[in-house]
Scaffold this motif. Structure first.
Motif, mmCIF file in Angstrom:
data_model
loop_
_atom_site.group_PDB
_atom_site.id
_atom_site.type_symbol
_atom_site.label_atom_id
_atom_site.label_comp_id
_atom_site.label_asym_id
_atom_site.label_seq_id
_atom_site.Cartn_x
_atom_site.Cartn_y
_atom_site.Cartn_z
ATOM 1 N N LEU A 238 4.951 10.585 -3.289
ATOM 2 C CA LEU A 238 4.905 8.938 -3.766
ATOM 3 C C LEU A 238 3.608 8.612 -4.497
ATOM 4 C CD1 LEU A 238 6.223 6.129 -3.262
ATOM 5 C CD2 LEU A 238 4.539 5.858 -1.385
ATOM 6 N N LYS A 239 3.861 8.166 -5.697
ATOM 7 C CA LYS A 239 2.833 7.702 -6.454
ATOM 8 C C LYS A 239 2.955 5.989 -6.531
ATOM 9 C CE LYS A 239 1.539 11.702 -8.442
ATOM 10 N NZ LYS A 239 0.067 12.206 -8.489
ATOM 11 N N ILE A 240 1.924 5.363 -6.584
ATOM 12 C CA ILE A 240 1.843 4.119 -6.721
ATOM 13 C C ILE A 240 0.752 3.814 -7.835
ATOM 14 C CG2 ILE A 240 1.136 1.743 -5.799
ATOM 15 C CD1 ILE A 240 2.196 2.370 -3.156
ATOM 16 N N ARG A 241 1.448 2.915 -8.917
ATOM 17 C CA ARG A 241 0.515 2.424 -10.006
ATOM 18 C C ARG A 241 0.856 0.844 -10.209
ATOM 19 N NH1 ARG A 241 -0.854 6.829 -9.729
ATOM 20 N NH2 ARG A 241 -0.468 8.676 -11.193
ATOM 21 N N ALA A 242 -0.179 0.209 -10.688
ATOM 22 C CA ALA A 242 -0.378 -1.189 -11.049
ATOM 23 C C ALA A 242 0.430 -1.481 -12.151
ATOM 24 C CB ALA A 242 -1.578 -1.506 -10.729
ATOM 25 N N LYS A 243 0.985 -2.018 -12.373
ATOM 26 C CA LYS A 243 1.782 -2.648 -13.709
ATOM 27 C C LYS A 243 1.569 -4.007 -14.015
ATOM 28 C CE LYS A 243 5.908 -2.397 -16.212
ATOM 29 N NZ LYS A 243 7.634 -2.110 -16.044
ATOM 30 N N GLY A 244 0.536 -4.509 -14.832
ATOM 31 C CA GLY A 244 0.410 -5.781 -14.995
ATOM 32 C C GLY A 244 -0.316 -6.470 -13.874
ATOM 33 N N THR B 26 0.720 -1.105 0.151
ATOM 34 C CA THR B 26 0.066 -0.126 -0.093
ATOM 35 C C THR B 26 0.944 1.308 -0.040
ATOM 36 O OG1 THR B 26 -0.037 0.112 2.358
ATOM 37 C CG2 THR B 26 -1.887 -1.101 1.337
ATOM 38 N N GLU B 27 0.240 2.303 -0.150
ATOM 39 C CA GLU B 27 0.987 3.632 -0.479
ATOM 40 C C GLU B 27 1.356 3.958 0.920
ATOM 41 O OE1 GLU B 27 0.120 8.238 -1.650
ATOM 42 O OE2 GLU B 27 -0.790 6.578 -2.638
ATOM 43 N N TYR B 28 0.604 3.829 1.971
ATOM 44 C CA TYR B 28 0.810 3.886 3.460
ATOM 45 C C TYR B 28 2.060 3.172 3.882
ATOM 46 C CZ TYR B 28 0.420 4.222 8.518
ATOM 47 O OH TYR B 28 0.662 4.239 9.789
#
Length: 106
Positions: free
Chosen positions: A48-54, A31-33
């Motif tokens: 911070l940026k989180i992205r789903a990749k596949g 998680t971002e947290y």
């Protein structure tokens, strides 16, 4: 001296040192947290940026110049990002199910 060696090795390998890091090999439940808890311990951590990749998350962490007495200069931003990369490379998060984090400059 270790930071300087890491910076020189990374530059020699063709990657341009910068203040933004790409973080991969995160578990599907990261998680971002959770990631912010780790990164916020470092001065200059900004975003911070989180992205789903596949289906698997990847993240981008930025260390920014801040206008205050405890701010980091532009050169220190890169140095701090390098320190974070050195300190956290291959480290495990509690949610990790596939080994340590892979961190590199963008």
């Amino acid at each position: 001296m270790l930071l300087q060696e890491q910076l020189e090795r990374t530059i020699d390998e063709g990657a341009q040192a910068c203040s933004t890091l790409f973080i991969a090999n995160l578990g599907p439940n990261c998680t971002e947290y959770e990631l912010k808890q780790v990164l916020s311990k470092y001065p200059g951590f900004n975003m911070l940026k989180i992205r789903a990749k596949g289906g698997m998350p990847v993240a981008f962490a930025d260390f920014e110049y801040m206008v205050s007495l405890s701010s980091l200069s532009p050169g220190q931003q890169v140095e701090q990002a390098t320190k974070v990369m050195t300190d956290l490379q291959s480290s495990l998060l509690p949610s990790s199910d596939r080994g340590g984090m892979h961190i590199e400059y963008i």
